[in-house]
Motif scaffolding. Structure first.
Motif, PDB file in Angstrom:
ATOM      1  N   ILE A 353      14.776  84.529  92.546  1.00 56.26           N
ATOM      2  CA  ILE A 353      14.588  83.769  91.301  1.00 56.26           C
ATOM      3  C   ILE A 353      15.197  82.379  91.439  1.00 56.26           C
ATOM      4  CG2 ILE A 353      15.312  83.621  88.863  1.00 56.26           C
ATOM      5  CD1 ILE A 353      14.974  86.714  88.751  1.00 56.26           C
ATOM      6  N   GLU A 354      16.430  82.310  91.960  1.00 55.85           N
ATOM      7  CA  GLU A 354      17.117  81.010  92.058  1.00 55.85           C
ATOM      8  C   GLU A 354      16.383  80.058  92.992  1.00 55.85           C
ATOM      9  OE1 GLU A 354      21.234  81.928  92.979  1.00 55.85           O
ATOM     10  OE2 GLU A 354      21.314  83.129  91.125  1.00 55.85           O
ATOM     11  N   MET A 355      15.936  80.570  94.136  1.00 53.84           N
ATOM     12  CA  MET A 355      15.233  79.703  95.088  1.00 53.84           C
ATOM     13  C   MET A 355      13.904  79.217  94.512  1.00 53.84           C
ATOM     14  SD  MET A 355      15.834  81.466  98.802  1.00 53.84           S
ATOM     15  CE  MET A 355      14.863  80.237  99.688  1.00 53.84           C
ATOM     16  N   THR A 356      13.173  80.148  93.879  1.00 53.67           N
ATOM     17  CA  THR A 356      11.862  79.804  93.309  1.00 53.67           C
ATOM     18  C   THR A 356      12.019  78.683  92.283  1.00 53.67           C
ATOM     19  OG1 THR A 356      11.182  82.099  93.597  1.00 53.67           O
ATOM     20  CG2 THR A 356       9.863  80.786  92.093  1.00 53.67           C
ATOM     21  N   GLU A 357      12.975  78.884  91.395  1.00 56.88           N
ATOM     22  CA  GLU A 357      13.259  77.929  90.317  1.00 56.88           C
ATOM     23  C   GLU A 357      13.566  76.538  90.906  1.00 56.88           C
ATOM     24  OE1 GLU A 357      13.990  77.224  86.289  1.00 56.88           O
ATOM     25  OE2 GLU A 357      13.891  79.307  86.922  1.00 56.88           O
ATOM     26  N   LYS A 358      14.416  76.521  91.928  1.00 54.71           N
ATOM     27  CA  LYS A 358      14.862  75.251  92.516  1.00 54.71           C
ATOM     28  C   LYS A 358      13.682  74.490  93.136  1.00 54.71           C
ATOM     29  CE  LYS A 358      17.012  74.705  96.531  1.00 54.71           C
ATOM     30  NZ  LYS A 358      17.875  75.181  97.598  1.00 54.71           N
ATOM     31  N   PHE A 359      12.872  75.203  93.923  1.00 54.78           N
ATOM     32  CA  PHE A 359      11.747  74.540  94.587  1.00 54.78           C
ATOM     33  C   PHE A 359      10.734  74.012  93.568  1.00 54.78           C
ATOM     34  CE2 PHE A 359      12.691  77.347  98.446  1.00 54.78           C
ATOM     35  CZ  PHE A 359      13.245  76.293  99.172  1.00 54.78           C
ATOM     36  N   ILE A 360      10.378  74.839  92.575  1.00 55.49           N
ATOM     37  CA  ILE A 360       9.360  74.414  91.600  1.00 55.49           C
ATOM     38  C   ILE A 360       9.837  73.167  90.863  1.00 55.49           C
ATOM     39  CG2 ILE A 360       8.143  75.060  89.460  1.00 55.49           C
ATOM     40  CD1 ILE A 360       8.010  77.914  90.508  1.00 55.49           C
ATOM     41  N   ARG A 361      11.119  73.175  90.500  1.00 53.54           N
ATOM     42  CA  ARG A 361      11.701  72.026  89.799  1.00 53.54           C
ATOM     43  C   ARG A 361      11.626  70.760  90.649  1.00 53.54           C
ATOM     44  NH1 ARG A 361      14.455  72.573  85.176  1.00 53.54           N
ATOM     45  NH2 ARG A 361      15.026  74.772  85.285  1.00 53.54           N
ATOM     46  N   ASN A 362      11.745  70.943  91.964  1.00 56.45           N
ATOM     47  CA  ASN A 362      11.682  69.785  92.871  1.00 56.45           C
ATOM     48  C   ASN A 362      10.251  69.403  93.217  1.00 56.45           C
ATOM     49  OD1 ASN A 362      14.400  69.637  92.930  1.00 56.45           O
ATOM     50  ND2 ASN A 362      14.652  70.801  94.826  1.00 56.45           N
ATOM     51  N   GLY A 363       9.272  70.008  92.514  1.00 53.81           N
ATOM     52  CA  GLY A 363       7.886  69.628  92.755  1.00 53.81           C
ATOM     53  C   GLY A 363       7.256  70.322  93.950  1.00 53.81           C
ATOM     54  N   GLN A 364       7.923  71.380  94.435  1.00 52.62           N
ATOM     55  CA  GLN A 364       7.359  72.077  95.597  1.00 52.62           C
ATOM     56  C   GLN A 364       6.703  73.388  95.190  1.00 52.62           C
ATOM     57  OE1 GLN A 364      10.945  71.762  98.054  1.00 52.62           O
ATOM     58  NE2 GLN A 364       9.583  70.943  99.650  1.00 52.62           N
ATOM     59  N   THR A 365       5.539  73.648  95.773  1.00 58.52           N
ATOM     60  CA  THR A 365       4.833  74.898  95.491  1.00 58.52           C
ATOM     61  C   THR A 365       5.477  76.021  96.310  1.00 58.52           C
ATOM     62  OG1 THR A 365       2.778  73.871  94.796  1.00 58.52           O
ATOM     63  CG2 THR A 365       2.598  76.050  95.802  1.00 58.52           C
ATOM     64  N   VAL A 366       5.654  77.160  95.655  1.00 58.50           N
ATOM     65  CA  VAL A 366       6.362  78.291  96.264  1.00 58.50           C
ATOM     66  C   VAL A 366       5.426  79.495  96.375  1.00 58.50           C
ATOM     67  CG1 VAL A 366       8.258  79.928  95.938  1.00 58.50           C
ATOM     68  CG2 VAL A 366       8.518  77.568  95.192  1.00 58.50           C
ATOM     69  N   ALA A 367       5.496  80.201  97.501  1.00 55.30           N
ATOM     70  CA  ALA A 367       4.795  81.492  97.617  1.00 55.30           C
ATOM     71  C   ALA A 367       5.849  82.578  97.797  1.00 55.30           C
ATOM     72  CB  ALA A 367       3.842  81.485  98.802  1.00 55.30           C
ATOM     73  N   VAL A 368       5.920  83.485  96.834  1.00 55.32           N
ATOM     74  CA  VAL A 368       6.831  84.626  96.950  1.00 55.32           C
ATOM     75  C   VAL A 368       5.989  85.810  97.407  1.00 55.32           C
ATOM     76  CG1 VAL A 368       8.337  86.226  95.700  1.00 55.32           C
ATOM     77  CG2 VAL A 368       8.336  83.786  95.102  1.00 55.32           C
ATOM     78  N   TYR A 369       6.369  86.421  98.509  1.00 63.31           N
ATOM     79  CA  TYR A 369       5.562  87.551  98.997  1.00 63.31           C
ATOM     80  C   TYR A 369       6.460  88.740  99.267  1.00 63.31           C
ATOM     81  CZ  TYR A 369       7.182  86.089 103.674  1.00 63.31           C
ATOM     82  OH  TYR A 369       7.948  85.755 104.758  1.00 63.31           O
ATOM     83  N   THR A 370       5.930  89.924  98.966  1.00 64.44           N
ATOM     84  CA  THR A 370       6.703  91.136  99.238  1.00 64.44           C
ATOM     85  C   THR A 370       6.591  91.445 100.720  1.00 64.44           C
ATOM     86  OG1 THR A 370       4.743  92.420  98.652  1.00 64.44           O
ATOM     87  CG2 THR A 370       6.369  92.112  96.932  1.00 64.44           C
ATOM     88  N   LYS A 371       7.654  92.011 101.249  1.00 63.03           N
ATOM     89  CA  LYS A 371       7.689  92.391 102.664  1.00 63.03           C
ATOM     90  C   LYS A 371       6.395  93.134 103.000  1.00 63.03           C
ATOM     91  CE  LYS A 371      11.186  94.562 105.606  1.00 63.03           C
ATOM     92  NZ  LYS A 371      12.018  93.486 106.131  1.00 63.03           N
TER      93      LYS A 371
END
Length: 479
Positions: A353-371
């Motif tokens: 959650i923390e990493m996703t939030e940080k990247f999106i706020r910085n204008g970066q698109t994030v892909a979260v994927y399950t193992k």
């Protein structure tokens, strides 16, 4: 059962009867739809069923309030997302009893007749025949209607699912594979062996509905516009026997809908189990070109987008591998195997959650994927695996639920993942289907009640598109 032959797409399609004149069929269809006054209610067992329509509402619950609103809409059709493909059999039964009873109550109050389409998977997975059996028995107990038949139509052109000579095929490149020979037929929960749809309904109903009792609507009759003959066949259906529809083009669906409306106007009652093609034609939904970036993303929002990848089918993994070549995406692996160690798991969720939030706020698109390795507990542990997969799904959903920053867009990969994110993560009660971003890939615009109103939410089915489609969708939204 001897395996059926795989067919060549080009050779098979070259030998099919010629399609009738589109203009004539469209005029006949439009006249038939004008005479058809029943509300069309589509119960969708996962959110991908809106993949052929636009401008219709999807309700994510079946409260009396939602149903009253849905019945009062101008539109002739609405969808209810039951999400039952992620339910146990007993949950599915309970939900369908409740839905049927409430629909009947609201319809009686508003004096509005209706038909129900149970939208299932074009590769034949899902709680069948349970869902339509429950709808039938609940409605028959409450009213004096008795259902004459059930129309089976898993044709879905955008996904390459075709029914030819009563056999259902899944296209893979240049080949048509009988559905019973595909990975989908080996599904742990919803597996089957028959590809001939009459035999499939016989297999699924444990012999209660023999294939010899089914009615088969042939491509010859459909393409030669033998509407009277098709209508006669439908008028003879009784005892809830099955009607198997052959189709490889939308025009086939149009001809069948004309015959169905004639039969229903002649007092025949049908339930429907279909993939997504039938809803478009019955609902009178026009063709619409694919959605553009301008229609979906606001330039004012400079935040990054979010891609959530849950589905484990082979196609998703291939598409994910191609996505990984995008240098503008930050990839975060979510180690879901920690679900076996609750404290570690909680920490892992917080980290993601923390990493996703940080990247999106910085204008970066994030892909979260399950193992990508499946969690396998060994023999006969399906129930426990299901419980864990629900915990995992809840954790994936909580990532979206916890977001404090509004992403430019959200893409969810896989039916169950996208359903949970839409209803729980984004708190959507009613969305509008904007259309499709690629064939068979629908986009919701979230309602005012949701966490991020008016957000473009792309629902990407696990088994649609080619290896590069996911990357193409994300590039379109990102750049």
């Amino acid at each position: 059962m001897t395996p059926l032959k795989k067919l060549s797409v080009a050779e098979t399609f070259a030998t099919l009867p010629k399609t009738p004149d589109e203009t004539i069929v469209n005029e006949m269809l439009s006249a038939a739809l004008d005479q058809f006054k029943k509300k069309i209610i589509v119960l969708d067992d996962d959110p991908t069923g809106v993949q052929t329509v636009h401008g219709v509402s999807v309700y994510t619950d079946w409260s009396m309030e939602s149903l009253e609103e849905a019945f009062s809409e101008e539109s002739r059709m609405f969808f209810i997302l039951t999400n039952s493909r992620g339910f146990t059999a007993s949950e599915t039964q309970r939900a369908h009893e409740e839905i049927a009873a409430r629909i009947q109550e609201v319809a009686a109050k508003q004096q509005q007749e209706f038909i129900i389409i149970s939208r299932g998977d074009s590769t034949l997975r899902g709680h069948y025949p349970l869902e339509t059996d429950v709808l039938r028995s609940t409605l028959e107990q409450q009213t004096d209607v008795s259902f004459d038949g059930e129309v089976i139509m898993p044709f879905f052109k955008e996904g390459g699912r075709f029914t030819i000579q009563d056999i259902h095929y899944v296209q893979d490149g240049e080949t048509l594979i009988p559905a019973g020979e595909t990975e989908f037929a080996k599904d742990r929960t919803f597996g089957y062996s028959a590809s001939h749809l009459g035999e499939w309904t016989e297999e699924k109903s444990n012999g209660a509905f023999p294939s010899t009792d089914a009615t088969y609507l042939s491509l010859d009759d459909i393409r030669n516009l033998q509407v009277d003959r098709l209508t006669d066949q439908l008028m003879k259906v009784e005892h809830f026997n099955k009607v198997i529809v052959n189709a490889t083009e939308y025009i086939d669906v149009k001809v069948v809908v004309i015959a169905l409306i004639r039969a229903m106007n002649g007092e025949k009652h049908f339930l429907f189990r279909s993939a997504a093609a039938l809803t478009k034609i019955f609902g009178g939904v026009s063709d619409k070109s694919l959605l553009t970036k301008e229609e979906l993303v606001s330039e004012q929002n400079q935040n990054g987008g979010l891609i959530m990848i849950g589905s484990h089918v082979k196609k998703t993994t291939e598409q994910f591998e191609v996505l990984q070549t995008c240098d503008f995406i930050k990839f975060i692996e979510f180690d879901v195997h920690l679900v076996l160690q609750p404290e570690q798991f909680e920490k892992e969720v917080q980290r993601v959650i923390e990493m996703t939030e940080k990247f999106i706020r910085n204008g970066q698109t994030v892909a979260v994927y399950t193992k990508r390795e499946r969690l396998d507990l060994g023999e006969n542990q399906q129930e426990d695996e299901l419980k864990l997969s629900i915990q995992i799904s809840n954790a994936v959903t909580s990532i979206v639920k916890s977001l404090k920053v509004r992403p430019r867009f959200i893409v969810a990969k896989g039916g169950i993942t996208s359903s949970d994110i839409g209803t729980t993560g984004l708190s959507v009660k009613r969305a509008t289907v904007a259309g499709q971003i690629k064939p068979g890939i629908p986009v919701w615009l979230t309602g005012n009640e949701s966490k991020f109103p008016g957000l473009a939410y792309v629902i990407f089915p696990g088994n649609v598109g080619t290896a590069t489609t996911l990357k193409e969708v994300v590039e379109l939204l990102h750049h």
